[in-house]
Design an enzyme around this catalytic site. Structure first.
Site, PDB file in Angstrom:
ATOM      1  N   ARG A 145      -1.048  10.432 -43.059  1.00  0.00           N
ATOM      2  CA  ARG A 145      -0.904  11.387 -41.785  1.00  0.00           C
ATOM      3  C   ARG A 145      -1.637  11.466 -40.767  1.00  0.00           C
ATOM      4  NH1 ARG A 145       2.123  14.966 -39.360  1.00  0.00           N
ATOM      5  NH2 ARG A 145       1.691  17.191 -39.790  1.00  0.00           N
ATOM      6  N   GLY A 146      -1.102  10.604 -39.610  1.00  0.00           N
ATOM      7  CA  GLY A 146      -1.612  10.860 -38.138  1.00  0.00           C
ATOM      8  C   GLY A 146      -2.505  11.595 -38.761  1.00  0.00           C
ATOM      9  N   ASP A 203      -4.455  14.099 -39.985  1.00  0.00           N
ATOM     10  CA  ASP A 203      -5.024  14.477 -40.660  1.00  0.00           C
ATOM     11  C   ASP A 203      -6.190  12.889 -40.713  1.00  0.00           C
ATOM     12  OD1 ASP A 203      -4.412  16.674 -41.461  1.00  0.00           O
ATOM     13  OD2 ASP A 203      -3.587  15.747 -43.928  1.00  0.00           O
ATOM     14  N   THR A 204      -5.834  11.993 -40.506  1.00  0.00           N
ATOM     15  CA  THR A 204      -6.579  11.195 -40.909  1.00  0.00           C
ATOM     16  C   THR A 204      -6.730   9.617 -39.972  1.00  0.00           C
ATOM     17  OG1 THR A 204      -5.649   9.407 -42.308  1.00  0.00           O
ATOM     18  CG2 THR A 204      -6.588  11.230 -43.066  1.00  0.00           C
ATOM     19  N   ARG A 205      -5.672   9.464 -38.911  1.00  0.00           N
ATOM     20  CA  ARG A 205      -5.366   8.352 -38.085  1.00  0.00           C
ATOM     21  C   ARG A 205      -7.118   8.163 -37.203  1.00  0.00           C
ATOM     22  NH1 ARG A 205      -1.032   6.520 -35.345  1.00  0.00           N
ATOM     23  NH2 ARG A 205      -0.378   7.827 -36.170  1.00  0.00           N
ATOM     24  N   GLY A 229      10.916  10.086 -34.263  1.00  0.00           N
ATOM     25  CA  GLY A 229      12.217  11.295 -34.888  1.00  0.00           C
ATOM     26  C   GLY A 229      12.472  11.237 -36.139  1.00  0.00           C
ATOM     27  N   GLU A 264       8.680   8.539 -45.710  1.00  0.00           N
ATOM     28  CA  GLU A 264       7.869   7.119 -45.747  1.00  0.00           C
ATOM     29  C   GLU A 264       7.840   6.850 -47.041  1.00  0.00           C
ATOM     30  OE1 GLU A 264       5.775   5.629 -42.453  1.00  0.00           O
ATOM     31  OE2 GLU A 264       3.620   6.439 -43.934  1.00  0.00           O
TER      32      GLU A 264
END
Length: 432
Positions: free
Chosen positions: A27-28, A30-32, A59, A93
């Site tokens: 999850r970008g 949260d943790t990217r 998208g 995903e």
């Protein structure tokens, strides 16, 4: 590392060719820019080919490029953080990854980052709150929502890594070690540069192994003189079938290793390869016998014992069929047929034969001339070399390689009274 749940992997990950070692799902928001960034850097530094999606705008559906990346990755590492389930993209995903696990043999490693596995498994706390919103948003497509819930339950039941109270640096290093150990374990053996005649022999042994029969343990002994290709054949078979077993181990050069380092060292290799963890479980050989029997009797394994030359080696490494779970397969390569006859169990024997004339011609030619036939002017010496080597792949390989590009050597044979004398001279230099 804290591993949770079922550590099994599925079908064909060993023999399949993958574009990426690892696919990172996260999850970008949260943790990217923190944990996942550090994890990716550590994977990259280790030389592990890792796919990370750095697109900030997404998208409604997974892009074809991302779908392709998931399908072509050997391992998917899923960073499950507090807001992972709030993203429909992440959930799609995840569901796709788990489908690839079943259909393509992908290995899935969940990483529980500041969330408890039970929150993921039962969709509690932030995961439960996310699904209240999903059910409202997708009230006309409850099958989609149920697919996501099932995926979260499944991933939480897999063997995973839980951060707990440890510092993130140590946690990342443990994840790297685990991923690296999987990659090493899943890496195929290099069988032969020019695998002439191997495929037909693999099929012969496969008939003896009878993999469809899963209610008993089977041992196949590959016997033959040195240099005839027993180890090469065993490696090719291992590459073909290893992914079908929960545990697998290829013990190469049992004869030399047991003499140089002791039979207990070989027992340690066997246990650590199949069970993981420390390679120093066994202190004395008889203790190793007990450990192998007790730890592996419920596991369906593939075990290759290469170059066994004494009965005691067989007795202390695979003493009886019931040491291993039903459906296990043991392959032994040896020059000594008698030790297989003395084994306390049924053994199917596969006698290795030398290469036929045309197989030998192709193998020698590939090594000597980089072609499947000899160069003009060297047909006679090639025929004599094949006859001289007697169909032994090792002799054909070494002698052919020694003569590659060496016109000076090939022409000097005119100074010898016979080609046989010439080949004897060459073999003494390169084969002995």
């Amino acid at each position: 590392m804290a591993f949770i749940g079922d550590c099994s992997s599925s079908s064909s990950s060993v023999t399949r060719q993958w574009a990426h070692d690892v696919f990172l799902s996260f999850r970008g928001k949260d943790t990217r820019n923190n944990f996942t960034a550090h994890l990716f850097a550590a994977l990259d530094q280790k030389g592990i080919n890792t796919y990370i999606d750095n697109a900030l705008e997404r998208g409604e559906n997974i892009s074809p490029a991302l779908l392709k990346a998931i399908e072509e990755s050997k391992i998917s590492v899923i960073v499950l953080s507090q807001n992972y389930a709030s993203s429909s993209w992440c959930l799609d995903e995840l569901a796709t990854i788990l489908e690839c696990k079943e259909t393509k043999g992908q290995i899935v490693l969940p990483v529980f980052y500041k969330v408890d596995p039970s929150e993921v498994r039962y969709q509690k706390n932030s995961f439960g709150e996310a699904f209240v919103k999903h059910e409202e948003r997708f009230k006309d497509d409850q099958m989609k929502v149920q697919r996501w819930k099932t995926a979260l339950t499944q991933v939480a039941n897999l063997c995973g890594c839980d951060l707990g109270t440890r510092n993130e640096h140590d946690f990342i290093q443990e994840i790297i070690e685990h991923v690296n150990s999987i990659l090493v374990k899943e890496t195929c053996f290099q069988v032969s540069k020019y695998p002439v005649g191997i495929e037909s022999r693999v099929q012969d042994v496969m008939l003896l192994l009878d993999l469809k029969k899963k209610d008993s343990t089977c041992m196949v002994g590959i016997i033959g003189i040195g240099g005839i290709g027993k180890t090469t054949l065993a490696k090719a078979i291992y590459n073909s079938i290893a992914s079908q077993f929960k545990g697998r181990c290829f013990l190469e050069n049992v004869r030399e290793t047991s003499k140089q380092k002791g039979l207990n060292h070989v027992q340690n290799e066997l246990l650590s390869n199949i069970l993981g963890g420390s390679s120093q479980m066994v202190g004395i050989v008889d203790q190793g016998v007990t450990l192998i029997e007790k730890r592996l009797q419920l596991k369906r394994i593939l075990l290759v014992l290469d170059d066994v030359d004494e009965l005691v080696q067989l007795e202390k490494l695979a003493g009886k069929p019931d040491w291993f779970g039903l459906g296990s397969r043991i392959i032994v390569t040896t020059r000594n047929k008698h030790l297989l006859c003395a084994y306390d169990g049924v053994v199917s024997i596969y006698p290795m034969k030398g290469l036929g004339h045309y197989e030998a011609l192709r193998l020698f030619s590939w090594h000597a001339f980089k072609s499947d036939k000899p160069n003009d002017g060297y047909v006679n010496v090639t025929k004599d070399a094949i006859r001289y080597c007697g169909g032994l792949p090792l002799a054909l390989t070494v002698l052919g390689s020694a003569l590659r590009g060496r016109d000076d050597i090939l022409h000097c044979r005119k100074n010898w009274t016979s080609t046989e004398e010439f080949l004897t001279m060459i073999s003494k230099k390169y084969l002995e």
